[in-house]
Design an enzyme around this catalytic site. Structure first.
Site, short mmCIF file in Angstrom:
data_model
loop_
_atom_site.label_atom_id
_atom_site.label_comp_id
_atom_site.label_asym_id
_atom_site.label_seq_id
_atom_site.Cartn_x
_atom_site.Cartn_y
_atom_site.Cartn_z
N ASP A 11 1.01 -1.34 -0.10
CA ASP A 11 -0.24 0.31 0.14
C ASP A 11 0.85 1.64 -0.03
O ASP A 11 2.02 1.57 0.91
CB ASP A 11 -0.44 0.13 0.82
N ASP A 109 -3.91 2.35 -5.19
CA ASP A 109 -2.18 2.81 -4.97
C ASP A 109 -2.40 1.19 -3.54
O ASP A 109 -1.80 0.76 -3.29
CB ASP A 109 -2.34 3.40 -3.74
N GLU A 110 -3.38 0.01 -4.36
CA GLU A 110 -2.68 -1.19 -3.23
C GLU A 110 -2.73 -2.26 -3.58
O GLU A 110 -3.55 -2.16 -4.99
CB GLU A 110 -3.84 -1.11 -1.88
P1 TTP Z 1 -5.54 4.41 1.08
O1 TTP Z 1 -4.48 4.15 0.54
O2 TTP Z 1 -6.51 5.05 1.63
O3 TTP Z 1 -4.52 6.51 1.73
P2 TTP Z 1 -3.06 6.95 1.99
O4 TTP Z 1 -2.30 6.46 0.53
O5 TTP Z 1 -2.86 8.46 0.68
O6 TTP Z 1 -2.35 7.06 2.92
P3 TTP Z 1 -1.95 5.61 3.84
O7 TTP Z 1 -0.19 5.89 3.70
O8 TTP Z 1 -2.43 5.55 4.27
O9 TTP Z 1 -2.10 4.78 2.74
O10 TTP Z 1 -6.20 5.33 -0.26
C1 TTP Z 1 -5.08 5.61 -1.17
C2 TTP Z 1 -5.70 7.33 -2.48
O11 TTP Z 1 -6.48 7.34 -2.63
C3 TTP Z 1 -5.22 8.46 -1.23
O12 TTP Z 1 -3.91 8.98 -1.41
C4 TTP Z 1 -6.80 9.15 -2.18
C5 TTP Z 1 -7.80 8.87 -2.44
N1 TTP Z 1 -8.69 8.41 -1.44
C6 TTP Z 1 -10.19 9.07 -1.06
O13 TTP Z 1 -9.32 9.91 -2.91
N2 TTP Z 1 -10.87 9.55 -0.92
C7 TTP Z 1 -10.63 8.34 0.63
O14 TTP Z 1 -12.05 8.36 1.29
C8 TTP Z 1 -9.26 7.31 0.36
C9 TTP Z 1 -9.37 6.58 1.64
C10 TTP Z 1 -8.63 7.17 -0.39
MG MG Z 2 -2.37 3.52 0.15
#
Ligand code: TTP
Ligand code: MG
Length: 363
Positions: A11, A109-110
């Site tokens: 992730d 992103d995962e």
């Molecule tokens: P995530 O992997 O949940 O968050 P992140 O990568 O920004 O942070 P983390 O380090 O905690 O993993 O989500 C990936 C992308 O998806 C995030 O950068 C933006 C988008 N996203 C949204 O647009 N709305 C949301 O509510 C979430 C959770 C994510």
């Molecule tokens: Mg992320």
């Protein structure tokens, strides 16, 4: 499930915000918020994500942008640049695809990687270090990787070691690792289920795993037995219906509530074009299209259309979109409109999929 399964969950860290820092290195180390325009605190819409520096102010995904602004006015606020995020996401998935023929991308992103070919969890540390370095070298971004004998453990492990972490949970450690964590750490357990579990004295994953399964089924139906399995670190069997929780959506909150179908129609055209880019770049198709209206006063209605064959573009759907949105226009002013495509299918041949958590979305 056997102890020999080795599953990694990768992730990216603060993904959209990190890509923005990559585009403009002057933002490094600063609180960066990606989402709606804050408009000096009067902005509407929500935060997509924020850099870890911004998270120190309590800013997080899905928070109203006005609240984020009140928490940190000096943060850098940026509108999302989806084409850049898609481009980098594709590069990352290509790197991951080099390590396994069983790659399951679960969001932008995962991804889960079945790396059971390693033969043992003890060998995962070296391989995952290599993956992290390769992503850093080729894309300039950090990620967190969790590894375990199941998808649920891998996912919880990657969440636990953010940012820029690596956590391998061995077979012997997994019970201890899970037991003291709050139940909300299980993917798919949200605020409501958490409250219902809490009312019954179930606070930790350990509490859930030792609870009588018949009680859980009595309270939550089939979901009860799924939760019980996940709490013991076991992925539920392959879902009956695949892909139903995989979707891509876009939403736009208007600066001012509007009933103007010209403005609403243009907004849907932009969203459709944006989703078409995602479909093309991700080589995906969809079977369900959903249109959402949130009216003044926050009541929300949706209309969906399902197709028997996979659709690869929204370009030919203009009339369908017009019809669906027309059926929701009842004269009331609209605050927000959204479009979602779901029942996604991948056109990538090499992406053999691991089974999804039935009924549970990671994002
Ligand atoms: P995530 O992997 O949940 O968050 P992140 O990568 O920004 O942070 P983390 O380090 O905690 O993993 O989500 C990936 C992308 O998806 C995030 O950068 C933006 C988008 N996203 C949204 O647009 N709305 C949301 O509510 C979430 C959770 C994510
Ligand atoms: Mg992320």
């Amino acid at each position: 499930m056997t102890p020999q399964s080795v599953i990694a969950h990768v992730d990216m860290d603060s993904f959209y915000a990190s890509v923005e820092v990559l585009k403009n290195p002057l933002l490094k180390g600063k609180p960066v918020v990606v989402g709606a325009d804050p408009k000096d605190g009067k902005g509407r819409g929500v935060v997509c994500t924020s850099s870890y520096e911004a998270r120190k102010y309590g800013i997080h995904s899905a928070m109203p942008i006005s609240e984020a602004y009140s928490r940190c006015q000096s943060a850098i606020y940026l509108l999302p640049d989806y084409p850049s995020y898609q481009e980098i996401s594709q590069k990352i998935m290509e790197i991951l695809g080099g390590y396994t023929s069983h790659l399951e991308q679960v969001s932008i992103d995962e991804a889960f990687l079945d790396i059971s070919w390693l033969g043992s969890l003890s060998k995962a540390d070296g391989l995952c270090r290599e993956i992290k370095e390769k992503i850093q070298r080729n894309c300039g971004l950090s990620c967190s990787i969790g590894v375990g004998t199941s998808k649920v453990i891998a996912k919880i492990a990657s969440d636990s070691c953010k940012p820029d972490g690596l956590l391998v949970v061995s077979w012997d450690e997994q019970k201890d690792f899970l037991s003291s964590l709050p139940v909300r750490r299980i993917p798919g357990i949200g605020k409501k289920t958490d409250e219902q579990l809490r009312m019954r004295g179930i606070l930790t994953i350990g509490d859930l795993s030792t609870r009588n399964i018949q009680d859980l089924i009595g309270w939550f139906g089939r979901m009860g037995s799924t939760m019980h399995m996940l709490a013991r670190g076991i992925d539920p069997p392959a879902p009956v219906v695949k892909d139903t929780c995989r979707s891509v959506s876009r939403e736009v909150t208007f600066d001012e509530d509007t009933a103007d179908m010209g403005i609403i129609g243009d907004t849907f055209s932009h969203m459709a074009a944006d989703l078409d880019t995602v479909l093309r770049e991700e080589r995906m198709s969809f079977k369900t299209l959903t249109i959402k209206f949130r009216y003044q006063g926050f009541s929300t209605k949706t209309r969906a259309l399902s197709f028997s064959t996979p659709q690869e573009s929204l370009d030919a759907m203009k009339e369908n979109i017009r019809r669906l949105s027309g059926s929701l226009a009842d004269g009331r002013k609209v605050r927000l409109v959204g479009m979602r495509i779901s029942s996604l299918g991948s056109n990538r041949v090499r992406q053999a999929r691991l089974s999804d958590f039935p009924g549970l979305c990671t994002k």
